[in-house]
Write a protein that holds these residues in place. Structure first.
Motif, mmCIF file in Angstrom:
data_model
loop_
_atom_site.group_PDB
_atom_site.id
_atom_site.type_symbol
_atom_site.label_atom_id
_atom_site.label_comp_id
_atom_site.label_asym_id
_atom_site.label_seq_id
_atom_site.Cartn_x
_atom_site.Cartn_y
_atom_site.Cartn_z
ATOM 1 N N ALA A 1 0.833 -1.209 0.000
ATOM 2 C CA ALA A 1 0.000 0.000 0.000
ATOM 3 C C ALA A 1 0.866 1.257 0.000
ATOM 4 O O ALA A 1 0.690 2.158 0.798
ATOM 5 N N LEU A 2 1.812 1.301 -0.928
ATOM 6 C CA LEU A 2 2.770 2.410 -0.988
ATOM 7 C C LEU A 2 2.242 3.508 -1.920
ATOM 8 O O LEU A 2 2.036 3.288 -3.109
ATOM 9 N N PRO A 3 2.017 4.732 -1.400
ATOM 10 C CA PRO A 3 1.576 5.842 -2.256
ATOM 11 C C PRO A 3 2.684 6.222 -3.238
ATOM 12 O O PRO A 3 3.839 6.383 -2.845
ATOM 13 N N ILE A 4 2.333 6.347 -4.501
ATOM 14 C CA ILE A 4 3.307 6.709 -5.532
ATOM 15 C C ILE A 4 2.682 7.746 -6.466
ATOM 16 O O ILE A 4 1.461 7.866 -6.553
ATOM 17 N N ALA A 5 3.551 8.501 -7.166
ATOM 18 C CA ALA A 5 3.041 9.539 -8.062
ATOM 19 C C ALA A 5 4.131 9.950 -9.045
ATOM 20 O O ALA A 5 5.324 9.752 -8.797
ATOM 21 N N SER A 6 3.709 10.517 -10.157
ATOM 22 C CA SER A 6 4.614 11.123 -11.130
ATOM 23 C C SER A 6 4.106 12.526 -11.425
ATOM 24 O O SER A 6 3.012 12.697 -11.982
ATOM 25 N N LEU B 1 0.666 -1.447 -14.403
ATOM 26 C CA LEU B 1 1.908 -1.794 -13.711
ATOM 27 C C LEU B 1 3.068 -0.931 -14.210
ATOM 28 O O LEU B 1 3.888 -0.453 -13.414
ATOM 29 N N CYS B 2 3.133 -0.718 -15.511
ATOM 30 C CA CYS B 2 4.205 0.110 -16.076
ATOM 31 C C CYS B 2 4.116 1.538 -15.540
ATOM 32 O O CYS B 2 5.146 2.175 -15.273
ATOM 33 N N ALA B 3 2.894 2.043 -15.392
ATOM 34 C CA ALA B 3 2.717 3.384 -14.832
ATOM 35 C C ALA B 3 3.289 3.459 -13.417
ATOM 36 O O ALA B 3 3.892 4.470 -13.021
ATOM 37 N N GLN B 4 3.134 2.379 -12.657
ATOM 38 C CA GLN B 4 3.742 2.330 -11.329
ATOM 39 C C GLN B 4 5.261 2.404 -11.439
ATOM 40 O O GLN B 4 5.916 3.096 -10.659
ATOM 41 N N GLY B 5 5.813 1.685 -12.419
ATOM 42 C CA GLY B 5 7.252 1.720 -12.620
ATOM 43 C C GLY B 5 7.744 3.119 -12.964
ATOM 44 O O GLY B 5 8.780 3.570 -12.461
ATOM 45 N N LEU B 6 6.997 3.845 -13.812
ATOM 46 C CA LEU B 6 7.379 5.207 -14.182
ATOM 47 C C LEU B 6 7.327 6.132 -12.972
ATOM 48 O O LEU B 6 8.180 7.015 -12.809
ATOM 49 N N CYS B 7 6.323 5.945 -12.113
ATOM 50 C CA CYS B 7 6.243 6.728 -10.881
ATOM 51 C C CYS B 7 7.458 6.466 -9.988
ATOM 52 O O CYS B 7 8.077 7.397 -9.459
ATOM 53 N N LEU B 8 7.792 5.197 -9.826
ATOM 54 C CA LEU B 8 8.905 4.822 -8.950
ATOM 55 C C LEU B 8 10.237 5.318 -9.498
ATOM 56 O O LEU B 8 11.125 5.713 -8.730
ATOM 57 N N MET C 1 10.333 8.968 -8.557
ATOM 58 C CA MET C 1 10.432 9.172 -7.106
ATOM 59 C C MET C 1 11.798 8.795 -6.547
ATOM 60 O O MET C 1 12.296 9.435 -5.623
ATOM 61 N N THR C 2 12.394 7.742 -7.093
ATOM 62 C CA THR C 2 13.648 7.222 -6.536
ATOM 63 C C THR C 2 14.874 7.630 -7.332
ATOM 64 O O THR C 2 16.002 7.525 -6.832
ATOM 65 N N GLY C 3 14.674 8.065 -8.578
ATOM 66 C CA GLY C 3 15.806 8.400 -9.418
ATOM 67 C C GLY C 3 16.575 7.190 -9.915
ATOM 68 O O GLY C 3 17.698 7.308 -10.396
ATOM 69 N N ARG C 4 15.954 6.008 -9.801
ATOM 70 C CA ARG C 4 16.599 4.768 -10.228
ATOM 71 C C ARG C 4 15.771 4.110 -11.337
ATOM 72 O O ARG C 4 14.542 4.201 -11.338
ATOM 73 N N PRO C 5 16.425 3.442 -12.285
ATOM 74 C CA PRO C 5 15.679 2.748 -13.339
ATOM 75 C C PRO C 5 14.862 1.589 -12.769
ATOM 76 O O PRO C 5 15.308 0.890 -11.856
#
Length: 228
Positions: A77-82, A125-132, A135-139
């Motif tokens: 349940a981790l909030p994420i955003a782009s 799922l890919c949208a989650q990856g783009l958010c992460l 947020m993290t600055g990592r691929p």
């Protein structure tokens, strides 16, 4: 993902948009753009067996928590955003895999049923990856979909094709959210029959009404042209 030479530029979200687009809207948009508008703009919703089963499956993942499993940190349940794309939501589970260069995020989305022929689950799922990534600055090269019927994970690589489809879907949704225009109904038996909104959407009735109006308009134009 930055657009390179020869790639189709992706429309950026309007900075005046007050609220980000929910990540779940991307899944709805791939399945049916009208369904996405009915749910997220007109606020229509009907529960059926399929949506109820999906809700039950998400109950455990919707509780925020953090734990380590075999050295992998798992946050649920981790909030994420782009901010760049103007999207936001909550990831079911994000695993952080430790490597020589630090931790790499790995989103895991829970779904009922089994893998589908369309790419709705993969785009969400890919949208989650783009958010992460933002947020993290990592691929974030990939993630996984866990299906309740098969009890197995399906690895999803976030390749160029999927990333472009995801960003194009976001752009289409921003256009709909800005214009507040719900797309017209198009009946597709393979999707409409399983849709919980079929009684609210009335795709057959709406499509027939549109066809009848078009035919009457064409007939009137032809009659006027013949008379002149």
């Amino acid at each position: 993902m930055a657009s390179g030479a020869g790639e189709t530029p992706v429309t950026q979200p309007d900075e005046r948009d007050a609220d980000p687009i929910p990540l779940s809207a991307l899944q709805h948009a791939i399945y049916c753009l009208r369904q996405a508008a009915l749910i997220h703009i007109e606020r229509m919703w009907e529960e059926n067996r399929l949506t109820a089963e999906g809700h039950v499956m998400h109950i455990a993942a919707d509780r925020p928590s953090m734990r380590r499993v075999r050295g992998v940190r798992r946050e649920s349940a981790l909030p994420i955003a782009s901010k760049r794309l103007g999207i936001a939501g909550v990831a079911d589970v994000v695993e952080f895999h430790t490597g020589i260069n630090g931790e790499t995020p790995y989103p895991v989305e829970f779904k009922r049923g089994k893998p589908k022929l369309h790419r709705a689950d993969e785009v969400q799922l890919c949208a989650q990856g783009l958010c992460l990534e933002e947020m993290t600055g990592r691929p974030v090269p990939e993630g996984a979909l866990f299906y309740g019927e098969t009890k197995r994970r399906v690895t999803v690589p976030f390749d160029v094709e999927l990333r472009l489809l995801t960003e194009e879907t976001v752009a289409r949704l921003h256009e709909i959210f800005t214009t507040r225009q719900t797309p017209k109904a198009i009946y597709r038996a393979d999707r409409c029959r399983a849709c919980s909104l079929i009684d609210l959407c009335r795709p057959k009735t709406m499509a027939k009404a549109a066809r009848d109006w078009r035919n009457r308009t064409l007939a009137l134009l032809l009659e006027e042209h013949t008379a002149s």
